[in-house]
Design a protein around this motif. Structure first.
Motif, PDB file in Angstrom:
ATOM      1  N   ARG A  15       0.780  -0.813   0.250  1.00 28.52           N
ATOM      2  CA  ARG A  15       0.282   0.358   0.151  1.00 28.52           C
ATOM      3  C   ARG A  15       0.419   1.247  -0.579  1.00 28.52           C
ATOM      4  NH1 ARG A  15      -2.257  -0.835   4.154  1.00 28.52           N
ATOM      5  NH2 ARG A  15      -3.919  -2.307   3.555  1.00 28.52           N
ATOM      6  N   SER A  16       1.725   1.449   0.756  1.00 26.86           N
ATOM      7  CA  SER A  16       2.845   2.523   1.070  1.00 26.86           C
ATOM      8  C   SER A  16       3.445   2.537  -0.450  1.00 26.86           C
ATOM      9  CB  SER A  16       3.957   1.935   1.847  1.00 26.86           C
ATOM     10  OG  SER A  16       5.492   2.814   1.832  1.00 26.86           O
ATOM     11  N   ALA A 153       9.655  -2.938  -6.388  1.00 33.77           N
ATOM     12  CA  ALA A 153      10.112  -3.352  -5.029  1.00 33.77           C
ATOM     13  C   ALA A 153       8.639  -3.687  -3.578  1.00 33.77           C
ATOM     14  CB  ALA A 153      10.745  -2.555  -4.114  1.00 33.77           C
ATOM     15  N   ASP A 154       7.455  -3.220  -4.488  1.00 34.50           N
ATOM     16  CA  ASP A 154       6.569  -3.274  -4.244  1.00 34.50           C
ATOM     17  C   ASP A 154       5.707  -3.814  -2.411  1.00 34.50           C
ATOM     18  OD1 ASP A 154       5.630  -4.703  -5.256  1.00 34.50           O
ATOM     19  OD2 ASP A 154       3.600  -3.830  -5.824  1.00 34.50           O
ATOM     20  N   THR A 155       6.828  -4.900  -2.736  1.00 32.45           N
ATOM     21  CA  THR A 155       6.344  -6.095  -1.708  1.00 32.45           C
ATOM     22  C   THR A 155       7.384  -6.382  -1.221  1.00 32.45           C
ATOM     23  OG1 THR A 155       6.754  -8.004  -3.128  1.00 32.45           O
ATOM     24  CG2 THR A 155       4.832  -7.305  -2.772  1.00 32.45           C
ATOM     25  N   TYR A 160       9.906  -1.246   5.196  1.00 30.83           N
ATOM     26  CA  TYR A 160       8.614  -1.263   5.524  1.00 30.83           C
ATOM     27  C   TYR A 160       9.038  -0.256   6.859  1.00 30.83           C
ATOM     28  CZ  TYR A 160       4.797  -1.765   8.926  1.00 30.83           C
ATOM     29  OH  TYR A 160       3.522  -1.656   9.511  1.00 30.83           O
ATOM     30  N   GLY A 161       8.534   1.151   6.708  1.00 29.01           N
ATOM     31  CA  GLY A 161       8.517   1.864   7.674  1.00 29.01           C
ATOM     32  C   GLY A 161       9.057   2.762   7.549  1.00 29.01           C
ATOM     33  N   LYS A 162      10.761   2.438   6.019  1.00 26.93           N
ATOM     34  CA  LYS A 162      11.488   3.591   5.600  1.00 26.93           C
ATOM     35  C   LYS A 162      11.180   4.375   4.618  1.00 26.93           C
ATOM     36  CE  LYS A 162      15.114   0.656   8.108  1.00 26.93           C
ATOM     37  NZ  LYS A 162      14.986   1.530   9.622  1.00 26.93           N
TER      38      LYS A 162
END
Length: 205
Positions: A15-16, A153-155, A160-162
Protein backbone atom coordinates in the motif's frame (compact mmCIF):
# COMPACT_ATOMS: atom_id res chain seq x y z
CA UNK A 1 -0.18 -14.65 14.99
CA UNK A 2 3.19 -14.54 13.24
CA UNK A 3 1.57 -15.28 9.86
CA UNK A 4 -0.99 -12.53 10.49
CA UNK A 5 1.74 -10.02 11.34
CA UNK A 6 3.73 -10.95 8.24
CA UNK A 7 0.65 -10.51 6.06
CA UNK A 8 -0.07 -7.10 7.63
CA UNK A 9 3.51 -5.97 7.02
CA UNK A 10 3.33 -7.27 3.44
CA UNK A 11 0.02 -5.46 2.79
CA UNK A 12 1.20 -2.21 4.35
CA UNK A 13 4.41 -2.31 2.33
CA UNK A 14 2.50 -2.73 -0.93
CA UNK A 15 0.00 0.00 0.00
CA UNK A 16 2.85 2.35 0.86
CA UNK A 17 4.57 1.65 -2.47
CA UNK A 18 1.41 2.49 -4.43
CA UNK A 19 0.98 5.77 -2.53
CA UNK A 20 4.64 6.71 -3.00
CA UNK A 21 4.46 5.87 -6.71
CA UNK A 22 1.64 8.39 -7.16
CA UNK A 23 3.49 11.04 -5.16
CA UNK A 24 6.68 10.61 -7.18
CA UNK A 25 4.74 10.67 -10.46
CA UNK A 26 3.08 13.96 -9.47
CA UNK A 27 6.45 15.48 -8.61
CA UNK A 28 8.02 14.31 -11.87
CA UNK A 29 5.09 15.71 -13.86
CA UNK A 30 5.47 19.13 -12.22
CA UNK A 31 9.25 19.55 -12.50
CA UNK A 32 12.05 19.49 -15.04
CA UNK A 33 15.32 17.70 -14.30
CA UNK A 34 18.61 17.75 -16.19
CA UNK A 35 20.58 14.80 -14.84
CA UNK A 36 19.93 11.13 -14.19
CA UNK A 37 22.34 9.94 -11.49
CA UNK A 38 23.00 6.59 -9.83
CA UNK A 39 24.97 6.45 -6.58
CA UNK A 40 26.28 3.17 -5.19
CA UNK A 41 28.19 2.17 -2.07
CA UNK A 42 31.33 0.10 -1.89
CA UNK A 43 34.25 -0.63 0.41
CA UNK A 44 37.90 -0.03 -0.44
CA UNK A 45 41.10 0.88 1.33
CA UNK A 46 39.91 4.41 1.98
CA UNK A 47 36.25 3.66 2.73
CA UNK A 48 35.65 0.89 5.23
CA UNK A 49 32.04 0.24 6.30
CA UNK A 50 29.31 -2.35 5.95
CA UNK A 51 27.50 -1.39 2.75
CA UNK A 52 24.69 -3.81 3.68
CA UNK A 53 23.94 -1.83 6.83
CA UNK A 54 20.88 0.01 5.57
CA UNK A 55 20.73 2.57 8.37
CA UNK A 56 24.40 3.47 7.88
CA UNK A 57 24.05 3.68 4.09
CA UNK A 58 21.00 5.91 4.38
CA UNK A 59 22.83 8.17 6.84
CA UNK A 60 25.79 8.48 4.44
CA UNK A 61 23.44 9.42 1.62
CA UNK A 62 21.66 11.94 3.88
CA UNK A 63 25.01 13.50 4.81
CA UNK A 64 25.98 13.87 1.15
CA UNK A 65 22.68 15.39 0.06
CA UNK A 66 22.68 17.87 2.94
CA UNK A 67 26.22 18.92 2.08
CA UNK A 68 25.63 19.44 -1.64
CA UNK A 69 22.27 21.14 -1.05
CA UNK A 70 23.88 23.60 1.38
CA UNK A 71 26.52 24.46 -1.22
CA UNK A 72 24.05 24.68 -4.11
CA UNK A 73 20.65 25.60 -2.61
CA UNK A 74 18.93 25.98 -5.99
CA UNK A 75 19.52 22.32 -6.78
CA UNK A 76 16.37 20.21 -7.09
CA UNK A 77 16.27 16.44 -6.80
CA UNK A 78 14.20 13.37 -6.18
CA UNK A 79 15.93 10.14 -5.17
CA UNK A 80 14.62 6.58 -5.02
CA UNK A 81 16.54 3.82 -3.17
CA UNK A 82 16.79 0.33 -4.61
CA UNK A 83 18.29 -2.91 -3.34
CA UNK A 84 21.00 -4.75 -5.23
CA UNK A 85 20.26 -8.38 -6.04
CA UNK A 86 23.02 -9.30 -3.60
CA UNK A 87 21.71 -6.89 -0.96
CA UNK A 88 22.66 -3.35 -0.08
CA UNK A 89 21.06 -0.09 -1.19
CA UNK A 90 21.93 2.26 -4.00
CA UNK A 91 20.11 5.41 -5.12
CA UNK A 92 18.66 6.63 -8.42
CA UNK A 93 18.23 10.41 -8.69
CA UNK A 94 16.67 12.95 -11.01
CA UNK A 95 18.54 16.22 -10.47
CA UNK A 96 18.05 19.77 -11.73
CA UNK A 97 19.36 23.33 -11.35
CA UNK A 98 22.99 22.29 -10.92
CA UNK A 99 25.87 22.36 -13.38
CA UNK A 100 28.33 19.77 -14.58
CA UNK A 101 31.09 21.68 -12.81
CA UNK A 102 29.18 21.86 -9.51
CA UNK A 103 28.58 18.10 -9.59
CA UNK A 104 32.27 17.63 -10.42
CA UNK A 105 31.49 15.42 -13.39
CA UNK A 106 34.20 13.79 -15.46
CA UNK A 107 33.60 11.92 -18.71
CA UNK A 108 33.68 8.13 -18.33
CA UNK A 109 32.40 6.59 -21.58
CA UNK A 110 29.85 6.58 -24.37
CA UNK A 111 26.77 4.40 -24.02
CA UNK A 112 23.35 3.84 -25.53
CA UNK A 113 20.14 4.61 -23.64
CA UNK A 114 16.62 4.50 -25.05
CA UNK A 115 18.01 4.22 -28.57
CA UNK A 116 20.33 7.21 -28.28
CA UNK A 117 24.06 7.56 -27.77
CA UNK A 118 24.79 9.44 -24.56
CA UNK A 119 27.79 10.51 -22.50
CA UNK A 120 28.24 8.79 -19.14
CA UNK A 121 30.03 10.72 -16.40
CA UNK A 122 31.41 9.94 -12.97
CA UNK A 123 30.17 12.12 -10.08
CA UNK A 124 33.37 13.03 -8.28
CA UNK A 125 31.62 14.82 -5.43
CA UNK A 126 30.31 11.37 -4.42
CA UNK A 127 32.93 9.66 -2.25
CA UNK A 128 31.21 6.50 -1.02
CA UNK A 129 31.36 4.28 -4.08
CA UNK A 130 30.74 4.14 -7.81
CA UNK A 131 28.55 6.70 -9.54
CA UNK A 132 27.20 7.54 -12.98
CA UNK A 133 25.47 10.58 -14.42
CA UNK A 134 23.95 11.35 -17.79
CA UNK A 135 21.95 14.17 -19.35
CA UNK A 136 18.23 13.43 -19.46
CA UNK A 137 17.18 13.32 -23.11
CA UNK A 138 13.69 11.83 -22.72
CA UNK A 139 12.18 13.17 -19.47
CA UNK A 140 8.99 11.08 -19.50
CA UNK A 141 10.82 7.80 -20.08
CA UNK A 142 13.47 8.70 -17.53
CA UNK A 143 10.82 9.48 -14.90
CA UNK A 144 9.10 6.17 -15.62
CA UNK A 145 12.45 4.42 -15.30
CA UNK A 146 12.89 5.82 -11.79
CA UNK A 147 9.30 5.15 -10.72
CA UNK A 148 9.49 1.51 -11.78
CA UNK A 149 11.89 0.85 -8.91
CA UNK A 150 9.11 1.71 -6.47
CA UNK A 151 6.64 -0.79 -7.94
CA UNK A 152 9.41 -3.33 -8.51
CA UNK A 153 9.90 -3.45 -4.73
CA UNK A 154 6.25 -2.99 -3.74
CA UNK A 155 6.32 -6.21 -1.68
CA UNK A 156 9.86 -5.87 -0.32
CA UNK A 157 9.31 -5.69 3.45
CA UNK A 158 12.82 -4.26 3.92
CA UNK A 159 11.20 -0.95 2.98
CA UNK A 160 8.54 -1.25 5.67
CA UNK A 161 8.62 1.88 7.83
CA UNK A 162 11.51 3.30 5.78
CA UNK A 163 11.72 6.23 3.38
CA UNK A 164 10.80 5.19 -0.15
CA UNK A 165 12.04 8.41 -1.70
CA UNK A 166 13.88 11.63 -0.86
CA UNK A 167 13.27 15.02 -2.44
CA UNK A 168 14.25 18.66 -2.08
CA UNK A 169 11.85 21.17 -0.57
CA UNK A 170 12.11 23.54 -3.53
CA UNK A 171 10.29 21.23 -5.93
CA UNK A 172 6.97 22.26 -7.45
CA UNK A 173 4.12 20.23 -5.99
CA UNK A 174 0.66 19.70 -7.50
CA UNK A 175 -2.02 21.82 -5.90
CA UNK A 176 -5.14 19.98 -4.78
CA UNK A 177 -8.30 22.06 -5.01
CA UNK A 178 -11.56 20.98 -3.42
CA UNK A 179 -14.94 22.25 -4.50
CA UNK A 180 -18.27 22.02 -2.77
CA UNK A 181 -21.27 21.48 -5.00
CA UNK A 182 -24.91 21.63 -4.06
CA UNK A 183 -27.05 18.54 -4.59
CA UNK A 184 -28.93 20.40 -7.32
CA UNK A 185 -25.73 21.24 -9.21
CA UNK A 186 -24.49 17.64 -8.88
CA UNK A 187 -27.80 16.22 -10.19
CA UNK A 188 -27.87 18.68 -13.10
CA UNK A 189 -24.28 17.76 -14.05
CA UNK A 190 -25.03 14.03 -14.03
CA UNK A 191 -28.17 14.54 -16.06
CA UNK A 192 -26.23 16.66 -18.55
CA UNK A 193 -23.56 13.98 -19.02
CA UNK A 194 -26.17 11.27 -19.48
CA UNK A 195 -28.08 13.38 -22.00
CA UNK A 196 -24.90 14.17 -23.95
CA UNK A 197 -23.64 10.56 -24.04
CA UNK A 198 -27.01 8.88 -24.30
CA UNK A 199 -25.96 6.49 -21.54
CA UNK A 200 -26.98 6.12 -17.94
CA UNK A 201 -24.06 6.44 -15.56
CA UNK A 202 -23.39 3.52 -13.24
CA UNK A 203 -21.95 4.17 -9.78
CA UNK A 204 -20.14 1.65 -7.59
CA UNK A 205 -20.86 1.52 -3.89
Amino acid sequence: ERVKNNYTTFSNTRRSARRVYNEVKDICDCNSFQWFITLTFTSDEDIVYDRKNDDLVRSLYESWRHDIKNRFPDMTYIAVPEYHKKGGLHFHLLVGNITEKELQLTFAKKDFCMGQEIDIYNVNCWKYGFSTASVIVQPEKCSSYVMKYILKADTDTRFYGKKRYYCSKNLIRPQKIRYKFSAEYYTATINGIEEFTGKQLQFAN
